[in-house]
Design a protein around this motif. Structure first.
Motif, short mmCIF file in Angstrom:
data_model
loop_
_atom_site.label_atom_id
_atom_site.label_comp_id
_atom_site.label_asym_id
_atom_site.label_seq_id
_atom_site.Cartn_x
_atom_site.Cartn_y
_atom_site.Cartn_z
N LEU A 193 1.13 -0.84 -0.03
CA LEU A 193 -0.08 -0.27 -0.01
C LEU A 193 0.52 1.13 0.05
CD1 LEU A 193 -2.95 -1.36 2.15
CD2 LEU A 193 -2.99 -1.19 0.33
N THR A 194 2.43 1.16 0.35
CA THR A 194 2.76 2.50 0.73
C THR A 194 3.36 3.04 -1.09
OG1 THR A 194 4.01 1.67 2.80
CG2 THR A 194 5.36 3.44 1.28
N GLY A 195 2.66 4.04 -1.10
CA GLY A 195 2.92 5.08 -2.11
C GLY A 195 2.06 4.66 -3.66
N CYS A 196 0.55 4.20 -3.14
CA CYS A 196 -0.25 4.24 -3.87
C CYS A 196 -0.88 4.97 -3.48
CB CYS A 196 -1.20 3.10 -3.17
SG CYS A 196 -1.22 1.41 -3.47
N ASP A 197 -1.19 5.48 -5.34
CA ASP A 197 -2.99 7.10 -5.15
C ASP A 197 -3.49 6.49 -5.59
OD1 ASP A 197 0.38 8.99 -6.59
OD2 ASP A 197 0.20 7.07 -7.30
N PRO A 204 -2.18 7.93 2.66
CA PRO A 204 -3.77 7.80 3.55
C PRO A 204 -4.00 9.89 2.71
CG PRO A 204 -1.12 8.95 4.84
CD PRO A 204 -1.04 7.85 4.68
N GLU A 205 -2.68 9.92 1.24
CA GLU A 205 -2.79 10.49 0.29
C GLU A 205 -3.79 9.96 -0.65
OE1 GLU A 205 -2.83 13.93 0.96
OE2 GLU A 205 -1.96 13.74 2.56
N ALA A 206 -4.03 8.59 -0.91
CA ALA A 206 -4.54 8.04 -1.99
C ALA A 206 -5.95 8.22 -1.83
CB ALA A 206 -4.18 6.29 -1.61
N VAL A 207 -6.30 7.74 -2.99
CA VAL A 207 -7.87 8.23 -3.25
C VAL A 207 -8.32 6.72 -3.28
CG1 VAL A 207 -9.46 8.04 -5.02
CG2 VAL A 207 -7.96 9.90 -4.93
N ILE A 208 -9.17 6.37 -2.03
CA ILE A 208 -9.59 4.91 -2.03
C ILE A 208 -11.50 4.84 -2.55
CG2 ILE A 208 -10.22 3.12 0.24
CD1 ILE A 208 -8.34 5.30 1.06
N HIS A 255 -8.58 11.89 8.53
CA HIS A 255 -8.25 12.34 7.38
C HIS A 255 -8.99 13.06 6.30
CE1 HIS A 255 -4.71 9.98 8.55
NE2 HIS A 255 -5.11 9.13 8.58
N ASP A 256 -8.96 13.11 5.36
CA ASP A 256 -9.74 14.07 4.34
C ASP A 256 -10.57 13.03 4.14
OD1 ASP A 256 -10.94 16.01 2.09
OD2 ASP A 256 -9.09 15.92 1.60
N PRO A 257 -11.95 13.26 4.38
CA PRO A 257 -13.13 11.88 3.88
C PRO A 257 -13.22 11.64 2.48
CG PRO A 257 -14.60 13.98 4.94
CD PRO A 257 -12.57 14.33 5.04
N CYS A 258 -12.35 13.19 1.90
CA CYS A 258 -13.22 13.33 0.23
C CYS A 258 -12.59 12.35 -0.57
CB CYS A 258 -13.12 14.90 -0.13
SG CYS A 258 -13.96 16.24 0.23
N LYS A 259 -11.49 12.04 -0.07
CA LYS A 259 -10.11 10.93 -0.36
C LYS A 259 -11.65 9.15 -0.56
CE LYS A 259 -6.78 13.51 -0.93
NZ LYS A 259 -5.63 12.79 -1.16
N ILE A 260 -12.09 9.32 -0.06
CA ILE A 260 -12.73 8.44 -0.11
C ILE A 260 -14.40 7.95 -0.95
CG2 ILE A 260 -14.48 6.56 1.15
CD1 ILE A 260 -11.49 6.36 2.91
#
Ligand SMILES: NC(=O)C1=CN([C@@H]2O[C@H](COP(=O)(O)OP(=O)(O)OC[C@H]3O[C@@H](n4cnc5c(N)ncnc54)[C@H](O)[C@@H]3O)[C@@H](O)[C@H]2O)C=CC1
Ligand SMILES: O=C([O-])CC(=O)C(=O)O
Length: 259
Positions: free
Chosen positions: A79-83, A122-126, A149-154
């Motif tokens: 997962l590390t580094g995932c966009d 934590p910066e990835a879009v999920i 964390h920023d919920p706009c990523k989920i």
């Protein structure tokens, strides 16, 4: 090309395999992780080996973990580094079952993964595909927010509803599929799926009512004009959608990411 790192969790499953193939073929993707369980019916290793032979740039790697393992303990390298982390991991419904019946088991699976994303990317879009989308997405957004964390990523993925609506319109009208653009609102469950046929502008635009940017969801667009029938359907589906969102929020109120 941007050279994104993408992980498909549940990447050896029914949705995960074709999704992994689409990712492996995308020139924007430099690195693809196919993540699944060691007990998966099709081994992640085999899926990744096949996709790695496509004559495309993406480097494909497999990760398989024990079903009882905590992703936050084992999935660091993956997962590390995932966009982008795409999550079709979870149990599909059986004939006669509705999507809501999957909430407890699938929210647990999603939580294990999203908790690990909070730690490693934590910066990835999920993007959550796992059902019931209408409950799992609000549940994971709440837990993500609680963790700071920023919920706009989920986001939840319901593209399938747009694709289906456009295909059905094509079949009935004979209009070229590429010219049909039907936004679908209301979420992804039975009666809550509301295709806005009145907004088909025949303009080959994205059917999405959301604009993505580097931070995930950047703009949620207004619904636009609805026909009287669509207004009636929206009023009728809203209580069901609200119940499904509340079920997700209730899950989030009882749970949190492990420290
Ligand atoms: N949002 C949408 O439009 C759609 C959502 N779905 C949902 O997607 C999910 C997957 O459906 P299918 O691919 O048909 O099921 P599947 O059973 O074919 O694949 C699921 C995969 O997830 C893996 N998995 C299960 N638990 C896991 C965990 N803890 N960590 C990592 N991997 C795990 C399984 O080993 C399996 O390979 C279901 O919940 C289904 O309801 C399915 C179709 C459309
Ligand atoms: O029907 C299901 O359970 C899978 C799904 O979400 C879909 O195909 O729309």
């Amino acid at each position: 090309m941007p050279g994104y790192k993408v992980c498909v969790v549940g990447g050896a499953g029914g949705i995960g395999q074709p999704l992994s193939m689409l990712m492996a073929m995308d020139p924007n993707v430099a690195e693809l992780c196919v993540y699944d369980l060691t007990i998966a019916m099709i081994p992640a290793d085999g899926v990744a080996a096949d996709l790695g032979h496509l004559n495309k740039a993406a480097k494909v790697k497999a990760y398989a973990f024990d079903k009882d393992a905590r992703a936050a303990e084992v999935a660091g390298e993956c997962l590390t580094g995932c966009d982008l982390v795409l999550v079709p991991a979870g149990v599909p419904r059986k004939p006669g079952q509705d999507r809501a019946a999957l909430l407890n088991i699938n929210a647990g699976i999603a939580k294990n993964i999203v908790e690990a994303c909070a730690k490693f990317c934590p910066e990835a879009v999920i993007a959550l595909i796992v059902n019931p989308v209408n409950s799992v997405v609000p549940a994971m957004c709440e837990l993500w927010k609680k963790a700071g964390h920023d919920p706009c990523k989920i986001v939840g993925v319901t593209t399938l509803d747009c694709v289906r609506a456009e295909k059905f319109v094509h079949e009935i009208t004979g209009a070229p599929v590429g010219d049909i653009s039907i936004p679908v609102i209301g979420g992804h469950a039975g009666t809550t799926i509301l295709p806005l046929f009145s907004q088909d502008d025949r303009a080959a635009l994205s059917a999405s009512k959301v604009t993505f940017g580097k931070k995930g969801v950047e703009t949620v667009h207004p619904l636009g004009d609805l026909s009287p029938h669509e207004k009636e359907r929206l009023a009728a589906l809203t209580p069901a959608l609200k119940d499904e969102i509340d079920a997700g929020l209730e899950y989030a109120s009882r749970n949190e990411f492990a420290a």
